[in-house]
Design a protein around this motif. Structure first.
Motif, PDB file in Angstrom:
ATOM      1  N   GLY A  36      -8.514   2.713  -8.930  1.00 21.65           N
ATOM      2  CA  GLY A  36      -8.901   1.419  -8.211  1.00 21.65           C
ATOM      3  C   GLY A  36      -8.119   0.944  -7.182  1.00 21.65           C
ATOM      4  N   VAL A  37      -6.869   0.484  -7.630  1.00 22.70           N
ATOM      5  CA  VAL A  37      -5.925  -0.100  -6.802  1.00 22.70           C
ATOM      6  C   VAL A  37      -5.385   0.918  -5.986  1.00 22.70           C
ATOM      7  CG1 VAL A  37      -3.333  -0.936  -6.751  1.00 22.70           C
ATOM      8  CG2 VAL A  37      -5.079  -2.005  -8.445  1.00 22.70           C
ATOM      9  N   PHE A  38      -5.279   2.292  -6.055  1.00 25.06           N
ATOM     10  CA  PHE A  38      -4.754   3.448  -5.317  1.00 25.06           C
ATOM     11  C   PHE A  38      -5.546   3.503  -4.116  1.00 25.06           C
ATOM     12  CE2 PHE A  38      -4.961   7.728  -3.901  1.00 25.06           C
ATOM     13  CZ  PHE A  38      -3.545   8.036  -3.610  1.00 25.06           C
ATOM     14  N   TRP A  58      -7.743  -0.313   2.390  1.00 25.56           N
ATOM     15  CA  TRP A  58      -7.837  -1.665   2.772  1.00 25.56           C
ATOM     16  C   TRP A  58      -6.528  -2.302   3.265  1.00 25.56           C
ATOM     17  CZ3 TRP A  58     -11.747  -3.203  -1.561  1.00 25.56           C
ATOM     18  CH2 TRP A  58     -12.999  -2.828  -1.131  1.00 25.56           C
ATOM     19  N   SER A  59      -5.833  -1.866   2.550  1.00 23.99           N
ATOM     20  CA  SER A  59      -4.419  -2.715   2.864  1.00 23.99           C
ATOM     21  C   SER A  59      -3.746  -2.510   4.217  1.00 23.99           C
ATOM     22  CB  SER A  59      -3.148  -2.046   1.943  1.00 23.99           C
ATOM     23  OG  SER A  59      -2.063  -2.536   2.043  1.00 23.99           O
ATOM     24  N   ASN A  76       2.668  -0.282   0.416  1.00 16.87           N
ATOM     25  CA  ASN A  76       1.512   0.026  -0.496  1.00 16.87           C
ATOM     26  C   ASN A  76       2.055   0.888  -1.745  1.00 16.87           C
ATOM     27  OD1 ASN A  76      -0.405  -0.873   1.035  1.00 16.87           O
ATOM     28  ND2 ASN A  76      -0.718   0.963   2.065  1.00 16.87           N
ATOM     29  N   ALA A  77       3.319   1.649  -1.694  1.00 17.06           N
ATOM     30  CA  ALA A  77       3.672   2.621  -2.680  1.00 17.06           C
ATOM     31  C   ALA A  77       4.672   1.411  -3.713  1.00 17.06           C
ATOM     32  CB  ALA A  77       4.743   3.515  -2.247  1.00 17.06           C
ATOM     33  N   PHE A  78       5.132   0.464  -2.926  1.00 21.11           N
ATOM     34  CA  PHE A  78       5.996  -0.467  -3.822  1.00 21.11           C
ATOM     35  C   PHE A  78       4.774  -1.387  -4.904  1.00 21.11           C
ATOM     36  CE2 PHE A  78       7.542  -4.980  -4.545  1.00 21.11           C
ATOM     37  CZ  PHE A  78       8.729  -4.572  -5.330  1.00 21.11           C
ATOM     38  N   LEU A  79       3.602  -1.732  -4.423  1.00 17.13           N
ATOM     39  CA  LEU A  79       2.699  -2.390  -5.030  1.00 17.13           C
ATOM     40  C   LEU A  79       2.254  -1.473  -6.200  1.00 17.13           C
ATOM     41  CD1 LEU A  79       0.698  -4.322  -2.287  1.00 17.13           C
ATOM     42  CD2 LEU A  79       2.420  -5.219  -3.903  1.00 17.13           C
ATOM     43  N   LEU A  80       1.790  -0.213  -5.911  1.00 20.66           N
ATOM     44  CA  LEU A  80       1.383   0.691  -6.744  1.00 20.66           C
ATOM     45  C   LEU A  80       2.580   1.066  -7.884  1.00 20.66           C
ATOM     46  CD1 LEU A  80      -1.062   2.419  -7.650  1.00 20.66           C
ATOM     47  CD2 LEU A  80       0.031   4.440  -6.264  1.00 20.66           C
ATOM     48  N   TRP A  81       3.789   0.973  -7.578  1.00 21.36           N
ATOM     49  CA  TRP A  81       4.877   1.250  -8.410  1.00 21.36           C
ATOM     50  C   TRP A  81       4.983  -0.093  -9.306  1.00 21.36           C
ATOM     51  CZ3 TRP A  81       9.587  -1.688  -8.573  1.00 21.36           C
ATOM     52  CH2 TRP A  81      10.759  -0.796  -8.933  1.00 21.36           C
ATOM     53  N   ILE A  96       0.831   8.331  -1.240  1.00 20.97           N
ATOM     54  CA  ILE A  96       0.108   7.402  -0.380  1.00 20.97           C
ATOM     55  C   ILE A  96       0.158   7.975   1.088  1.00 20.97           C
ATOM     56  CG2 ILE A  96       0.035   5.194   0.596  1.00 20.97           C
ATOM     57  CD1 ILE A  96       0.558   4.212  -2.301  1.00 20.97           C
ATOM     58  N   ALA A  97       1.347   8.351   1.378  1.00 20.17           N
ATOM     59  CA  ALA A  97       1.861   8.641   2.634  1.00 20.17           C
ATOM     60  C   ALA A  97       1.151  10.086   3.306  1.00 20.17           C
ATOM     61  CB  ALA A  97       3.278   8.697   3.097  1.00 20.17           C
TER      62      ALA A  97
END
Length: 265
Positions: free
Chosen positions: A53-55, A61-62, A69-74, A137-138
């Motif tokens: 869901g976060v991904f 939306w981010s 975004n990668a940092f938040l997922l990390w 993500i990219a």
């Protein structure tokens, strides 16, 4: 087994393996520990739905860059577990790369001090995982959220199977205690979970190939870890379980990264 026992087993998983506050004194007898093992797939799926869901939300939306975004997922798995399993990764690395005998390795596992090998292995693990997250993500898309959901699902089942099939290295600690709940039919139960979740994933996302690849990679990793723990440590411990969970999740993230890189994700 009563529904209340299963619900308590799920709550115990949250209590032991996450930072989610469970302000209840839950029973810890053999029946409830068996329920914990049986509920591991559901616990992993709940974690997977959170990660997926976060991904999806980050891609759709981010307003941040792919790097942000990668940092938040990390950060998400680290925050969710409070770094619990990373501690096991560090201790296991220090013990394994000491190249000592089995008894000395078990002593190193218990040592609260962090050695050079533990620090280096943690840096490599987290750096590699950040690379995987960034490029997924990219170069991926939000539909990969269905596949992301599978990663904690597989890792939690791996932990359950290791607990259920590998003898303890010592008669103390978390792993030894949880093995009071061993279930002779656990592999069959997990197979049913796998079939049901696999069918749902395929119907919802048509991600049959990633599902089959993840299943094969997890099976190979499980057998490798089980043999290695028996050879080098004489059994399983809580630290080895934590390291195994971090290992299988990293391998599966790497697998997804490779699938995205070659255009199959």
């Amino acid at each position: 087994m009563k529904w209340k026992t299963y619900s308590n087993g799920l709550l115990l998983s949250f209590q032991f393996f996450t930072i989610v506050p469970i302000h209840r004194e839950l029973p810890m007898d053999a029946a409830h520990l068996r329920a914990v093992l049986r509920m591991f797939p559901l616990f992993g799926l709940i974690r997977g739905l959170l990660y997926g869901g976060v991904f999806w939300a980050l891609i759709e939306w981010s307003p941040l860059s792919d790097l942000g975004n990668a940092f938040l997922l990390w950060l998400l798995p680290i925050i969710w577990t409070g770094g619990l399993h990373l501690d096991g990764w560090i201790d296991t690395s220090d013990a394994f790369f000491s190249y000592r005998d089995r008894e000395r390795r078990l002593e190193i596992l218990k040592d609260s001090r962090v050695g050079a090998f533990g620090v280096l292995s943690l840096i490599i693990l987290l750096a590699a995982r950040f690379l995987f997250f960034y490029e997924i993500i990219a170069f991926g898309n939000s539909q990969l959220a269905f596949v992301v959901c599978l990663i904690p699902f597989y890792s939690q089942m791996t932990m359950g199977l290791l607990l259920n099939s590998t003898p303890p290295a010592k008669e103390e600690g978390l792993a030894y205690y949880f093995q009071k709940g061993k279930d002779s039919a656990l592999l069959i139960r997990y197979s049913v979970w796998l079939i049901v979740i696999g069918a749902a994933i395929v119907l919802m996302s048509h991600a049959l190939l990633p599902f089959l690849i993840f299943t094969a990679v997890t099976a190979v990793f499980f057998n490798f870890v089980r043999r290695s723990t028996m050879k080098h440590f004489g059994g399983i411990t809580g630290d080895l379980l934590g390291a195994s969970l971090e290992g299988v999740e990293s391998i599966l993230w790497m697998t997804l990264w490779l699938l995205v890189s070659i255009g199959m994700g």
